[in-house]
Motif scaffolding. Structure first.
Motif, PDB file in Angstrom:
ATOM      1  N   ASN A 211      -4.922  -0.157  -6.234  1.00  0.00           N
ATOM      2  CA  ASN A 211      -4.713   0.166  -4.825  1.00  0.00           C
ATOM      3  C   ASN A 211      -4.033   1.517  -4.634  1.00  0.00           C
ATOM      4  O   ASN A 211      -3.431   1.782  -3.586  1.00  0.00           O
ATOM      5  CB  ASN A 211      -3.897  -0.946  -4.159  1.00  0.00           C
TER       6      ASN A 211
ATOM      7  N   LEU B 211       2.718  -3.601  -0.576  1.00  0.00           N
ATOM      8  CA  LEU B 211       1.804  -2.466  -0.688  1.00  0.00           C
ATOM      9  C   LEU B 211       1.680  -1.728   0.638  1.00  0.00           C
ATOM     10  O   LEU B 211       1.765  -0.487   0.691  1.00  0.00           O
ATOM     11  CB  LEU B 211       0.424  -2.962  -1.132  1.00  0.00           C
ATOM     12  N   ASP B 212       1.514  -2.465   1.716  1.00  0.00           N
ATOM     13  CA  ASP B 212       1.357  -1.834   3.031  1.00  0.00           C
ATOM     14  C   ASP B 212       2.595  -1.017   3.390  1.00  0.00           C
ATOM     15  O   ASP B 212       2.480   0.108   3.907  1.00  0.00           O
ATOM     16  CB  ASP B 212       1.111  -2.909   4.096  1.00  0.00           C
ATOM     17  N   THR B 213       3.760  -1.570   3.121  1.00  0.00           N
ATOM     18  CA  THR B 213       4.999  -0.855   3.444  1.00  0.00           C
ATOM     19  C   THR B 213       5.141   0.410   2.614  1.00  0.00           C
ATOM     20  O   THR B 213       5.545   1.463   3.133  1.00  0.00           O
ATOM     21  CB  THR B 213       6.219  -1.777   3.225  1.00  0.00           C
TER      22      THR B 213
ATOM     23  N   LYS C 293       2.720   2.218   1.292  1.00  0.00           N
ATOM     24  CA  LYS C 293       1.731   3.210   1.719  1.00  0.00           C
ATOM     25  C   LYS C 293       2.079   3.823   3.063  1.00  0.00           C
ATOM     26  O   LYS C 293       1.962   5.042   3.263  1.00  0.00           O
ATOM     27  CB  LYS C 293       0.344   2.565   1.773  1.00  0.00           C
ATOM     28  N   GLU C 294       2.505   2.992   3.996  1.00  0.00           N
ATOM     29  CA  GLU C 294       2.823   3.469   5.341  1.00  0.00           C
ATOM     30  C   GLU C 294       4.026   4.416   5.344  1.00  0.00           C
ATOM     31  O   GLU C 294       4.166   5.231   6.266  1.00  0.00           O
ATOM     32  CB  GLU C 294       3.109   2.285   6.256  1.00  0.00           C
TER      33      GLU C 294
ATOM     34  N   SER D  74       5.052   6.450   2.642  1.00  0.00           N
ATOM     35  CA  SER D  74       5.028   7.284   1.435  1.00  0.00           C
ATOM     36  C   SER D  74       5.818   8.579   1.598  1.00  0.00           C
ATOM     37  O   SER D  74       6.310   9.143   0.616  1.00  0.00           O
ATOM     38  CB  SER D  74       3.577   7.601   1.045  1.00  0.00           C
TER      39      SER D  74
ATOM     40  N   GLN E 115       0.823  -7.824  -0.848  1.00  0.00           N
ATOM     41  CA  GLN E 115       0.090  -7.075   0.168  1.00  0.00           C
ATOM     42  C   GLN E 115       1.039  -6.455   1.187  1.00  0.00           C
ATOM     43  O   GLN E 115       0.898  -5.272   1.549  1.00  0.00           O
ATOM     44  CB  GLN E 115      -0.929  -7.968   0.882  1.00  0.00           C
ATOM     45  N   ALA E 116       2.017  -7.229   1.636  1.00  0.00           N
ATOM     46  CA  ALA E 116       3.010  -6.690   2.577  1.00  0.00           C
ATOM     47  C   ALA E 116       3.803  -5.563   1.928  1.00  0.00           C
ATOM     48  O   ALA E 116       4.121  -4.544   2.572  1.00  0.00           O
ATOM     49  CB  ALA E 116       3.937  -7.801   3.049  1.00  0.00           C
TER      50      ALA E 116
END
Length: 384
Positions: A195, A147-149, A151-152, A154, A144-145
């Motif tokens: 995701n 994925l967040d990184t 996406k943030e 990109s 999750q961490a």
């Protein structure tokens, strides 16, 4: 010849190996030539040259220094990927020069984002996930961490690949472990897709996996030992054996030959000890040839009284202890041997051949170890 020995690298053998590998993986799969360990002892610069000449346009290095050697050698603007060691301070150079690299921890990923912002260019990254090798790779509970990184940031990251490495695809003993790794990789892949994170390439297969686990081939394969003409293991070869043409039961051809010359000759009387210590006593009057290759060149001390070489096409024994710079070879039964005669340490001479595995009673690991220990300063030249 400025050096005491030299290595020949066969372009035609390499071309043959790539054709065979393509026949196994399909024409639409990218081959990444793995050149770590000085291209498994063959020399990075020579390997890049012959690989590009047969259409290879992707190379896998372990570290930044190896990647730079590929970059300097490439004349085709080939893609370069680093699978291992990258200092954070080297990231700006890699980003500016379009060299991709693995990220397998948050520190490197966050540093890549920072350097991307500084340079104004996207960092080209391959996200390595942990599937059971337990060396490098993001753990499942980090997803999750991660994925967040991704996406943030990109706008600062090009997602070149999603990758992993298998823990012993060359041995049937690891079958269950490898199968579990494959399942875990697809678990990661599915989760990312769900995701809305997609990668340019999906790659997991090394030489052994490409041959033994065809489901791992995907978009790209990272081919190391096989491109140089060696099977990853005897088990890998036996797995493919029945599928091979009856008249071509070993389709891989070895690129490397290692040669030297007779430095001097000496007569030895029966009962004399040869070289250091008393490990070898002459059982008859003998003629001994000195060959200027020793353990400092990669001809290990463990080959004392065991090693073999070729002179005049005959397989001859190393006698006495291997020294730092020379070996003693029994040439008693040769006719007209003389100073300057060719000595084949690895390779073929007339009808006989000394293989890398001949250097010991081997597990196949001897191939990898001996090849990568060949000193960088032994001259290497490409032959047809």
């Amino acid at each position: 010849m400025d050096h005491t020995s030299f290595i020949e690298i066969s372009k035609s053998a390499y071309s043959n190996n790539i054709r065979f590998i393509k026949s196994q993986i399909g024409d639409n799969v990218t081959i990444s030539s793995v050149i770590k360990g000085n291209a498994y002892g063959h020399g990075i610069e020579n390997t890049v040259k012959i690989a590009e000449s047969v259409g290879i346009r992707h190379f896998s290095a372990f570290s930044t220094d190896e990647a730079i050697r590929v970059q300097k050698s490439s004349t085709k603007k080939s893609q370069i990927m680093i699978m291992g060691m990258v200092q954070n301070e080297d990231l700006s150079y890699l980003i500016e020069n379009g060299i991709s690299f693995y990220v397998f921890e948050m520190d490197r990923l966050e540093s890549a984002v920072l350097k991307s912002k500084e340079t104004g260019k996207k960092a080209m990254i391959h996200v390595e996930v942990e599937t059971g090798f337990h060396r490098t790779g993001f753990e499942w509970d980090e997803k999750q961490a991660l994925l967040d990184t991704l996406k943030e940031n990109s706008n600062h990251l090009q997602l070149c690949g999603l990758c992993t490495h298998y823990a012993g695809a060359e041995s049937v003993a690891n079958y269950v472990r490898v199968q579990n790794q494959i399942k875990q990789y697809y678990r990661f892949k599915t989760w990312f897709n769900e995701n809305e994170i997609h990668f340019d390439r999906y790659h997991t297969a090394c030489s052994a996996a490409s041959f033994s686990y065809p489901e791992t081939i995907m978009d790209m394969v990272r081919i190391g030992i096989a491109q140089y003409g060696f099977w990853p293991s005897q088990e890998t070869y036996m797995f493919k054996f029945k599928q091979l043409a009856p008249n071509k039961k070993n389709p891989l051809k070895r690129l490397i030959s290692w040669k030297s010359k007779v430095m001097s000759l000496k007569r030895i009387k029966i009962g004399d000890f040869i070289g250091y210590g008393n490990s070898y006593m002459a059982a008859r009057d003998m003629t001994i040839a000195q060959v200027p290759v020793g353990y400092c060149h990669g001809f290990g001390r463990s080959l004392s009284n065991l090693g073999k070489v070729l002179i005049h096409g005959k397989i001859l024994s190393v006698v006495g202890n291997v020294t730092m710079n020379a070996i003693s070879v029994d040439v008693t039964d040769l006719k007209e041997v003389k100073k300057g005669d060719e000595v084949v340490i690895i390779g073929r001479q007339k009808r006989n051949e000394i293989t890398v595995a001949s250097f010991g009673e081997s597990t196949q690991q001897v191939n990898y170890e001996l090849l990568t220990r060949l000193p960088h300063d032994i001259p290497r030249k490409i032959i047809s």
